[in-house]
Design a protein around this motif. Structure first.
Motif, PDB file in Angstrom:
ATOM      1  N   ASP A 191      -6.426  -8.146   1.206  1.00 39.33           N
ATOM      2  CA  ASP A 191      -5.716  -8.395   2.477  1.00 39.33           C
ATOM      3  C   ASP A 191      -6.650  -9.076   3.478  1.00 39.33           C
ATOM      4  O   ASP A 191      -6.284 -10.025   4.160  1.00 39.33           O
ATOM      5  CB  ASP A 191      -5.306  -7.079   3.165  1.00 39.33           C
ATOM      6  CG  ASP A 191      -4.301  -6.252   2.388  1.00 39.33           C
ATOM      7  OD1 ASP A 191      -3.587  -6.817   1.548  1.00 39.33           O
ATOM      8  OD2 ASP A 191      -4.242  -5.023   2.642  1.00 39.33           O
ATOM      9  N   ILE A 192      -7.835  -8.516   3.557  1.00 40.04           N
ATOM     10  CA  ILE A 192      -8.784  -8.940   4.592  1.00 40.04           C
ATOM     11  C   ILE A 192      -9.418 -10.285   4.223  1.00 40.04           C
ATOM     12  O   ILE A 192      -9.491 -11.203   5.039  1.00 40.04           O
ATOM     13  CB  ILE A 192      -9.871  -7.857   4.771  1.00 40.04           C
ATOM     14  CG1 ILE A 192      -9.239  -6.542   5.261  1.00 40.04           C
ATOM     15  CG2 ILE A 192     -10.973  -8.332   5.719  1.00 40.04           C
ATOM     16  CD1 ILE A 192     -10.126  -5.316   5.130  1.00 40.04           C
ATOM     17  N   HIS A 236       0.834  -1.205   0.000  1.00 40.59           N
ATOM     18  CA  HIS A 236       0.000   0.000   0.000  1.00 40.59           C
ATOM     19  C   HIS A 236       0.874   1.263   0.000  1.00 40.59           C
ATOM     20  O   HIS A 236       0.527   2.270  -0.610  1.00 40.59           O
ATOM     21  CB  HIS A 236      -0.942   0.022   1.217  1.00 40.59           C
ATOM     22  CG  HIS A 236      -2.169  -0.813   1.016  1.00 40.59           C
ATOM     23  ND1 HIS A 236      -2.317  -2.063   1.557  1.00 40.59           N
ATOM     24  CD2 HIS A 236      -3.295  -0.574   0.310  1.00 40.59           C
ATOM     25  CE1 HIS A 236      -3.498  -2.552   1.194  1.00 40.59           C
ATOM     26  NE2 HIS A 236      -4.105  -1.667   0.442  1.00 40.59           N
ATOM     27  N   GLN A 280      -6.684  -3.658  -0.254  1.00 44.63           N
ATOM     28  CA  GLN A 280      -7.058  -3.767   1.157  1.00 44.63           C
ATOM     29  C   GLN A 280      -8.132  -4.848   1.336  1.00 44.63           C
ATOM     30  O   GLN A 280      -8.077  -5.640   2.286  1.00 44.63           O
ATOM     31  CB  GLN A 280      -7.553  -2.406   1.672  1.00 44.63           C
ATOM     32  CG  GLN A 280      -7.854  -2.418   3.158  1.00 44.63           C
ATOM     33  CD  GLN A 280      -7.964  -1.016   3.753  1.00 44.63           C
ATOM     34  OE1 GLN A 280      -7.630  -0.013   3.103  1.00 44.63           O
ATOM     35  NE2 GLN A 280      -8.423  -0.933   4.972  1.00 44.63           N
ATOM     36  N   VAL A 301     -12.257  -6.464  11.596  1.00 40.35           N
ATOM     37  CA  VAL A 301     -11.135  -5.614  11.200  1.00 40.35           C
ATOM     38  C   VAL A 301     -11.182  -4.333  12.016  1.00 40.35           C
ATOM     39  O   VAL A 301     -12.011  -3.461  11.760  1.00 40.35           O
ATOM     40  CB  VAL A 301     -11.204  -5.293   9.686  1.00 40.35           C
ATOM     41  CG1 VAL A 301      -9.988  -4.509   9.243  1.00 40.35           C
ATOM     42  CG2 VAL A 301     -11.331  -6.568   8.860  1.00 40.35           C
TER      43      VAL A 301
HETATM   44  N1  TRP Z   1      -5.349   1.385   4.708  1.00 36.50           N
HETATM   45  C1  TRP Z   1      -4.946   1.120   6.063  1.00 36.50           C
HETATM   46  C2  TRP Z   1      -4.459   2.419   6.708  1.00 36.50           C
HETATM   47  O1  TRP Z   1      -3.873   3.244   6.038  1.00 36.50           O
HETATM   48  C3  TRP Z   1      -3.838   0.106   6.124  1.00 36.50           C
HETATM   49  C4  TRP Z   1      -4.319  -1.221   5.659  1.00 36.50           C
HETATM   50  C5  TRP Z   1      -3.959  -1.851   4.521  1.00 36.50           C
HETATM   51  C6  TRP Z   1      -5.258  -2.043   6.330  1.00 36.50           C
HETATM   52  N2  TRP Z   1      -4.611  -3.042   4.415  1.00 36.50           N
HETATM   53  C7  TRP Z   1      -5.415  -3.198   5.511  1.00 36.50           C
HETATM   54  C8  TRP Z   1      -5.990  -1.930   7.526  1.00 36.50           C
HETATM   55  C9  TRP Z   1      -6.298  -4.204   5.862  1.00 36.50           C
HETATM   56  C10 TRP Z   1      -6.865  -2.944   7.860  1.00 36.50           C
HETATM   57  C11 TRP Z   1      -7.020  -4.075   7.031  1.00 36.50           C
HETATM   58  O2  TRP Z   1      -4.650   2.585   7.883  1.00 36.50           O
END
Ligand code: TRP
Length: 330
Positions: free
Chosen positions: A136-137, A45, A133, A145
């Motif tokens: 990721d989850i 990211h 994102q 989350v």
């Molecule tokens: N976007 C989130 C932030 O900047 C970071 C992040 C990336 C994230 N992937 C994620 C948070 C998956 C929770 C779950 O804070």
């Protein structure tokens, strides 16, 4: 089964600050007692905006060491670096194919960031950031989350995409609950107590890795008010209330008890005690971070062990997704 929780943080600063700590990371540590936790450094990211490679590498390692020092226990939790797990990018491609362009364009964080940068410096990665994102989850079948308010829209998108995939292709994903962390402290900027603490305002931001003298000075220069009563009122006395919140967290004392102990005393005392409490936490923290960073072989071992565990889960999800999509088995 123990519910799984997942969260990530970008390696975009040299040090976490006390707002990150009290607002989010302290909760990451606590959740290890009740959840199966997957936490990661979101280096993929981070590159959606320009990063210096040497600095990104250093910050990724330092962030990892800092999470360990805060108490993320790699024997209890899975603590990974996102780019170590190729399935994140692979699942992201799939999810991007079921995301509408309009849907991605509507994300307010994208709109803010692209408005600031202008079209020419806005990468496609910034647009697809929320889809990564979501990947990721969903890869880890997370039930919950924990994130801040600013990430709510990304979680809603994640839920929409999970439901969409499950409906079209069959149940592949757990639909995560977007739970916005409550009960954790909101830490404000020391110089502008009406704004959230952020690294973009260095003098109002206490970094956990700041030299002790710097931290002391920042706290002692915190903006208060022209009144002289130590009382908790985040609206009328934002600066004093912020100091009370910080002192309460680092001294493990209820705010009301602090308020009574400061009856008849001045703001100078409040600042002194707040600085002392923060330093008591920060000093051993810095020593721990140092000891992890001076043993890169051990850091590598921890990252690798967690990555193996993570890939077991992620690989299963991705294989199921590929199968449901109609991809021929490799
Ligand atoms: N976007 C989130 C932030 O900047 C970071 C992040 C990336 C994230 N992937 C994620 C948070 C998956 C929770 C779950 O804070």
């Amino acid at each position: 089964m123990t519910p799984r929780v997942l969260s990530g943080i970008q390696p975009t600063s040299d040090s976490f600050h006390i707002g990150n700590h009290l607002g989010a990371l302290q909760n990451w540590v606590a959740m290890q007692e009740t959840h199966d936790c997957v936490y990661f450094i979101a280096d993929m990211h981070a590159i959606t905006v320009e990063q210096d490679p040497a600095q990104l590498r250093q910050r990724t390692l330092s962030s990892y060491a800092q999470l360990l020092a805060l108490g993320i226990d790699p024997n209890k939790s899975t603590l990974i670096v996102q780019s170590h797990i190729p399935e994140h990018a692979q699942l992201m491609w799939v999810m991007s194919s079921i995301t509408g362009l309009g849907e991605a364009n509507r994300m307010t964080q994208f709109k803010d960031k692209s408005a600031k940068g202008g079209t020419s410096s806005t990468s496609v990665g910034l647009l697809t950031y929320p889809i990564l994102q979501a990947a990721d989850i969903l890869l880890y079948q997370a039930n919950a989350v924990p994130v801040g308010e600013d990430q709510r829209q990304h979680l809603e998108l994640t839920r929409d995409l999970a439901i969409r995939f499950n409906t079209r292709f069959g149940e592949a994903f757990t639909v995560p609950e977007s739970f916005i962390v409550k009960g954790t402290a909101k830490i404000q900027d020391l110089q502008d107590p009406n704004a959230k603490m952020s690294k973009s305002s260095p003098s109002g931001c206490v970094n956990l890795l700041d030299p002790l003298k710097v931290t002391e000075k920042k706290i002692k220069s915190a903006v208060t008010d022209s009144d002289s009563v130590v009382a908790f009122d985040p609206v009328k006395k934002a600066g004093v209330s912020n100091l009370l919140t910080i002192l309460s967290a680092y001294s493990d004392t209820a705010i009301e008890d602090l308020v009574s102990s400061f009856a008849g005393r001045m703001y100078g005392d409040l600042k002194k005690e707040t600085a002392a409490a923060v330093l008591t936490f920060v000093e051993p923290y810095q020593a721990k971070v140092d000891s992890y960073l001076t043993d890169p072989a051990e850091l590598e071992r921890l990252m690798r062990t967690s990555a193996v565990r993570a890939r077991e889960i992620a690989g299963k999800t991705l294989a199921d997704v590929y199968d449901k999509l109609g991809f021929v088995k490799a």
